[in-house]
Scaffold this motif. Sequence first.
Motif, PDB file in Angstrom:
ATOM      1  N   TYR A  14      43.289  55.670 -17.037  1.00 14.98           N
ATOM      2  CA  TYR A  14      44.314  56.702 -16.812  1.00 14.98           C
ATOM      3  C   TYR A  14      44.844  57.135 -18.176  1.00 14.98           C
ATOM      4  CZ  TYR A  14      48.699  58.553 -14.698  1.00 14.98           C
ATOM      5  OH  TYR A  14      49.746  59.335 -14.279  1.00 14.98           O
TER       6      TYR A  14
ATOM      7  N   PRO B 149      47.296  58.808 -19.506  1.00 17.35           N
ATOM      8  CA  PRO B 149      48.677  58.591 -19.934  1.00 17.35           C
ATOM      9  C   PRO B 149      48.975  57.135 -20.294  1.00 17.35           C
ATOM     10  CG  PRO B 149      48.657  60.003 -18.020  1.00 17.35           C
ATOM     11  CD  PRO B 149      47.259  59.510 -18.207  1.00 17.35           C
TER      12      PRO B 149
ATOM     13  N   THR C  87      49.287  56.797 -23.956  1.00 17.28           N
ATOM     14  CA  THR C  87      50.304  57.559 -24.682  1.00 17.28           C
ATOM     15  C   THR C  87      51.657  56.934 -24.419  1.00 17.28           C
ATOM     16  OG1 THR C  87      49.071  59.618 -24.424  1.00 17.28           O
ATOM     17  CG2 THR C  87      51.401  59.807 -24.972  1.00 17.28           C
TER      18      THR C  87
ATOM     19  N   GLN D  16      55.087  56.637 -23.444  1.00 20.41           N
ATOM     20  CA  GLN D  16      55.859  57.557 -22.605  1.00 20.41           C
ATOM     21  C   GLN D  16      57.299  57.686 -23.097  1.00 20.41           C
ATOM     22  OE1 GLN D  16      54.566  59.404 -20.076  1.00 20.41           O
ATOM     23  NE2 GLN D  16      52.623  58.561 -20.753  1.00 20.41           N
TER      24      GLN D  16
ATOM     25  N   VAL E 228      59.878  59.084 -21.375  1.00 24.20           N
ATOM     26  CA  VAL E 228      60.899  58.917 -20.331  1.00 24.20           C
ATOM     27  C   VAL E 228      61.101  57.437 -20.064  1.00 24.20           C
ATOM     28  CG1 VAL E 228      61.463  59.395 -17.922  1.00 24.20           C
ATOM     29  CG2 VAL E 228      60.307  61.129 -19.322  1.00 24.20           C
TER      30      VAL E 228
ATOM     31  N   THR F 137      59.632  55.538 -16.955  1.00 24.74           N
ATOM     32  CA  THR F 137      58.171  55.538 -17.025  1.00 24.74           C
ATOM     33  C   THR F 137      57.700  54.572 -18.102  1.00 24.74           C
ATOM     34  OG1 THR F 137      58.325  57.875 -16.455  1.00 24.74           O
ATOM     35  CG2 THR F 137      56.167  57.055 -17.097  1.00 24.74           C
TER      36      THR F 137
ATOM     37  N   LYS G 253      57.838  50.897 -17.115  1.00 26.77           N
ATOM     38  CA  LYS G 253      56.711  50.537 -16.262  1.00 26.77           C
ATOM     39  C   LYS G 253      55.444  50.375 -17.094  1.00 26.77           C
ATOM     40  CE  LYS G 253      55.457  49.440 -12.259  1.00 26.77           C
ATOM     41  NZ  LYS G 253      55.296  50.329 -11.098  1.00 26.77           N
TER      42      LYS G 253
ATOM     43  N   LEU H  34      53.007  47.005 -17.610  1.00 25.91           N
ATOM     44  CA  LEU H  34      51.573  46.961 -17.326  1.00 25.91           C
ATOM     45  C   LEU H  34      50.776  46.489 -18.539  1.00 25.91           C
ATOM     46  CD1 LEU H  34      51.145  50.212 -15.207  1.00 25.91           C
ATOM     47  CD2 LEU H  34      51.152  47.854 -14.395  1.00 25.91           C
TER      48      LEU H  34
ATOM     49  N   GLU I 206      58.678  65.906 -16.073  1.00 28.44           N
ATOM     50  CA  GLU I 206      58.418  64.601 -16.687  1.00 28.44           C
ATOM     51  C   GLU I 206      59.683  63.760 -16.689  1.00 28.44           C
ATOM     52  OE1 GLU I 206      56.533  62.940 -20.866  1.00 28.44           O
ATOM     53  OE2 GLU I 206      58.004  64.541 -20.920  1.00 28.44           O
TER      54      GLU I 206
ATOM     55  N   CYS J 193      53.781  62.387 -16.090  1.00 23.26           N
ATOM     56  CA  CYS J 193      53.834  61.669 -17.354  1.00 23.26           C
ATOM     57  C   CYS J 193      52.863  62.347 -18.303  1.00 23.26           C
ATOM     58  CB  CYS J 193      53.507  60.189 -17.170  1.00 23.26           C
ATOM     59  SG  CYS J 193      51.931  59.897 -16.396  1.00 23.26           S
ATOM     60  N   ARG J 194      52.963  62.012 -19.571  1.00 23.30           N
ATOM     61  CA  ARG J 194      52.232  62.799 -20.549  1.00 23.30           C
ATOM     62  C   ARG J 194      51.036  62.061 -21.134  1.00 23.30           C
ATOM     63  NH1 ARG J 194      55.786  64.277 -25.518  1.00 23.30           N
ATOM     64  NH2 ARG J 194      57.136  65.061 -23.862  1.00 23.30           N
TER      65      ARG J 194
ATOM     66  N   TYR K  33      50.109  64.596 -16.380  1.00 25.63           N
ATOM     67  CA  TYR K  33      49.448  64.081 -15.187  1.00 25.63           C
ATOM     68  C   TYR K  33      50.500  63.723 -14.154  1.00 25.63           C
ATOM     69  CZ  TYR K  33      45.015  63.484 -17.696  1.00 25.63           C
ATOM     70  OH  TYR K  33      43.842  63.698 -18.387  1.00 25.63           O
ATOM     71  N   PHE K  34      50.063  63.656 -12.918  1.00 22.61           N
ATOM     72  CA  PHE K  34      50.932  63.090 -11.903  1.00 22.61           C
ATOM     73  C   PHE K  34      51.224  61.645 -12.304  1.00 22.61           C
ATOM     74  CE2 PHE K  34      52.805  62.886  -7.794  1.00 22.61           C
ATOM     75  CZ  PHE K  34      52.664  61.571  -7.383  1.00 22.61           C
ATOM     76  N   ASN K  35      52.475  61.277 -12.189  1.00 16.70           N
ATOM     77  CA  ASN K  35      52.905  59.966 -12.670  1.00 16.70           C
ATOM     78  C   ASN K  35      52.509  58.859 -11.690  1.00 16.70           C
ATOM     79  OD1 ASN K  35      54.146  57.837 -13.921  1.00 16.70           O
ATOM     80  ND2 ASN K  35      56.246  58.517 -13.540  1.00 16.70           N
ATOM     81  N   LEU K  36      51.491  58.081 -12.093  1.00 20.14           N
ATOM     82  CA  LEU K  36      51.008  57.014 -11.209  1.00 20.14           C
ATOM     83  C   LEU K  36      51.698  55.682 -11.462  1.00 20.14           C
ATOM     84  CD1 LEU K  36      47.172  57.672 -11.350  1.00 20.14           C
ATOM     85  CD2 LEU K  36      48.712  58.180  -9.460  1.00 20.14           C
ATOM     86  N   PHE K  37      52.384  55.582 -12.600  1.00 21.64           N
ATOM     87  CA  PHE K  37      52.956  54.292 -12.991  1.00 21.64           C
ATOM     88  C   PHE K  37      53.764  53.611 -11.898  1.00 21.64           C
ATOM     89  CE2 PHE K  37      51.557  53.703 -17.230  1.00 21.64           C
ATOM     90  CZ  PHE K  37      51.450  54.935 -17.834  1.00 21.64           C
ATOM     91  N   PRO K  38      54.616  54.356 -11.185  1.00 22.17           N
ATOM     92  CA  PRO K  38      55.404  53.681 -10.160  1.00 22.17           C
ATOM     93  C   PRO K  38      54.551  53.041  -9.059  1.00 22.17           C
ATOM     94  CG  PRO K  38      56.306  55.862 -10.604  1.00 22.17           C
ATOM     95  CD  PRO K  38      54.983  55.796 -11.284  1.00 22.17           C
ATOM     96  N   GLU K  39      53.332  53.576  -8.881  1.00 19.69           N
ATOM     97  CA  GLU K  39      52.518  53.077  -7.764  1.00 19.69           C
ATOM     98  C   GLU K  39      51.697  51.847  -8.118  1.00 19.69           C
ATOM     99  OE1 GLU K  39      50.321  55.880  -5.477  1.00 19.69           O
ATOM    100  OE2 GLU K  39      51.645  57.549  -5.997  1.00 19.69           O
TER     101      GLU K  39
END
Lengths: 179, 441
Positions: free
Chosen positions: A15, A17, A20, A22, A24, A27, A30, A34, B391, B397-398, B408-414
Motif C-alpha cells: 500500500y 501510503p 509516506t 502521514q 494527519v 492516521t 496507526k 503497523l 485527508e 491518506c497521502r 488514496y482511500f485511507n485503509l489504515f483504520p481497517e
Amino acid sequence: MQKLGDFKLPQFFNYPPYFTLQPVRDTREKQIQLWKELILDFCKSQKVFLIGVEEDFPLFSNSAIDRTLSHEAREIFLSAIVGEGRAEWLDKGHRKCLILWHRIQDWADIILKFVRENGLEDSVMTVEEIRSGTESLGTELEGIDRTILMRALKLLENKGKLALFKGTSADDEGVKFSV
Amino acid sequence: MASESRIGSDGLFNTAEVTTSGRPVLRRNEVECFLLSSVDLDSEDDPPRFASMRSGNLILTTHRLIWIPSSQPNASSLPSSLPLSSITHIFSHKKSIKSMFHSPRIRFQVDSVVVVTVVFRGKGDFDGFLTKLWECWRGRAWEEDEKSESEASSGSGAGTVAQGLYGNDGTVRMVGLAGILRKEQEQWESTDKSLQDAFQDLNALMSKAKEMVSLAEKMRQKLLSAPSSQNGGGDDEEMGSKEEMQQWMLSVGIISPVTKESAGALYHQELSRQLADFVRIPLEQAGGMISLTDMYYHFNRARGTELISPDDLWQACNLWEKFDVPVMLRKFDSGVKVIQNKSHSDEEVMSRIRTLVTKTETLRTGVTASDAALTLKIAPAMAKEHLLSAETKGLLCRDMSPDGLRFYFNLFPEIDPTDLHLVKDIGTYGEWVKATSLLSV
C-alpha cells in the motif's frame, strides 16, 4: 504475497501510503503502530538484532511498488519502538538501533530456562558457547546478539544467578552459573 | 433719504425705499453694480441679531447692499439695505471641502460686532459679485459724497452738484440712458475679463486642484489620527460629521482609510453587496467554490472600467459576515482563500471524493489533484484543497513519491495491528487487496 526470505509480508506492505510519513495525527499513529509490529515481527523471525538507519534494511523499501521510507520516517518508527522499551539507540546520532524483540528481562528468563533444561545449574560455560554451542542450536539463544547476551547475563549476575569472569583470551569470557 | 425704521434687534438694516415695481431707489451718486438673485441673508451670531431674510435679490451698489424679497414684501420680509460703510470686515472666501458642496456664501462683519452671511442659492456669477463687493467696499464712494457734501457745506462757491455725465471728481456718472448703457458695457467687460482669466489661468486652476488634493489628504490624515470613540456616545455629532467627511472624500475619489474594525466605508459596503450578487454565477460554474484570485479576475473583467484593487476585494468579502448574504469567505490551513456558497456543504464534496477513490481503478492508483479536478469538475487548486481537507478528516491518506503527491482511500483504520495478515471480508481493505491482486504476479 511477497516474502522476504521466509518471512511472509502482510498485504498492506504494498500500500503506497504505508511508505509516506502521514501528516494527519490519527492516521500517523496507526501507521506507526503497523510499522512497529511489522519490524518486531520481522526481526524476531529473521533474528535481526541491529538496524542501521541508513543501511538497506529490507523492510524499508518495496521495489514492487517502487517506494522507500525516508530517513525521517525510519527514525520516527524506530524511535517509537525505543519508546516502548523494545529497542535501544546505540548512539546519540540515532544511526544504529538495537532491537529487543525480546526484552532483556525476557532474554534473562530464556537463559535461565536454558540452563535448567540442560542441567547446567552449576557449570561453567563461555559466553560464546551460549550463543553457538551445541545446546543452543535450534533454540532462541542461537545466534543471539552479543551485546544483548551480555546485558542479559549482567542482569542475572546482579541477581546472583551467575558470575562472569574473564578468560584466557580477550573475547573469551566465561560464565559460572549458580542457578 | 434714509428711512427711520430699522429692522432687527440691533437695527442693523434700514428699510430700503423701493419703487412701485420693486426697483430700489438709489441715492445721489449711488450706482448699481451687481445683482444676485436667490439670496438668503443670515446672522451667524447666537442668538441671531436679525430675522433671516430668505430668497431675495441682492443688489450691490457703490454705497449699499440692498436686499429685496422675491415674493411680495410682507411684514417679516421688507426690502432692506445695509450701508457698505458699516461693514468692518469681509471674511475671505476660503475654499474648503465643505464649500464645494454647499451654496456659495460670503461672510462679513458689521459694526465690528455682527457677522452676516450671504448665501447664494441661484445660478449666477458669484465670483463676479464677490469681486465687485470688494471693489465697492474698498472704493468707499460714500466718503467722496461726504467730502463733497462737506465741501458744499463749507461754502465753496463752485458748483458742487454734479452736472452731466461727469461727477465732481471726474469719474463717469451712471445716470440716464447713457448710464444704463454704460452699466451694461461694464458688465460685459467684467464678464469677458473673468472668462479670459478663467481660461488663461488654467494653471492656477490646476494648482488649486493640487491644493484640494493635498487638503483632502490632510483631512484624511486627521480622520486617521483622530480618536474615534474616546468620548463614547457623547460625540455623535462628531462621528456624524466624520462620516460625512468620509463620504465627501469618497465622492471626490479618495478612498476612505477605513480599517476593518470600523463599520466600513460606504464604498466597501456597496462593493460588498455588489460582489455578493455577482459572485453567484461564477460560483455555480466553478462547482460551489472559487478562489479569491479567480474571483478578482472575473469581477474586474466584468467591470471593464473602475477596476477594484485586490485589497478592496478582500475588504468587501470580509464585510459579508456583517450582511446576510448567501456567500462566505473561507481560509484553508494552507493559506488559500476561497469564496464559497454557504449552502455548499463539505459533506457533499466529501461524498463525491469518496465515490471517486473507492472505484477499483483509483483504489489501486490513488488520485492526484488534477485527476480530482477533472472528475469533480472544479479548478485544480480547489481540488487540492478538497483533497487535503479530506485527508485531515481521515477519509484519505497521502503517497509522496518522485511521481508527485497522490491520495488514496485511507485503509489504515481497517488494518488490525494485532493481526497483521488479517484481511476482513467486509471493508475497503479487502477490495483494495482484490484490486491490487489483479495486477500482481
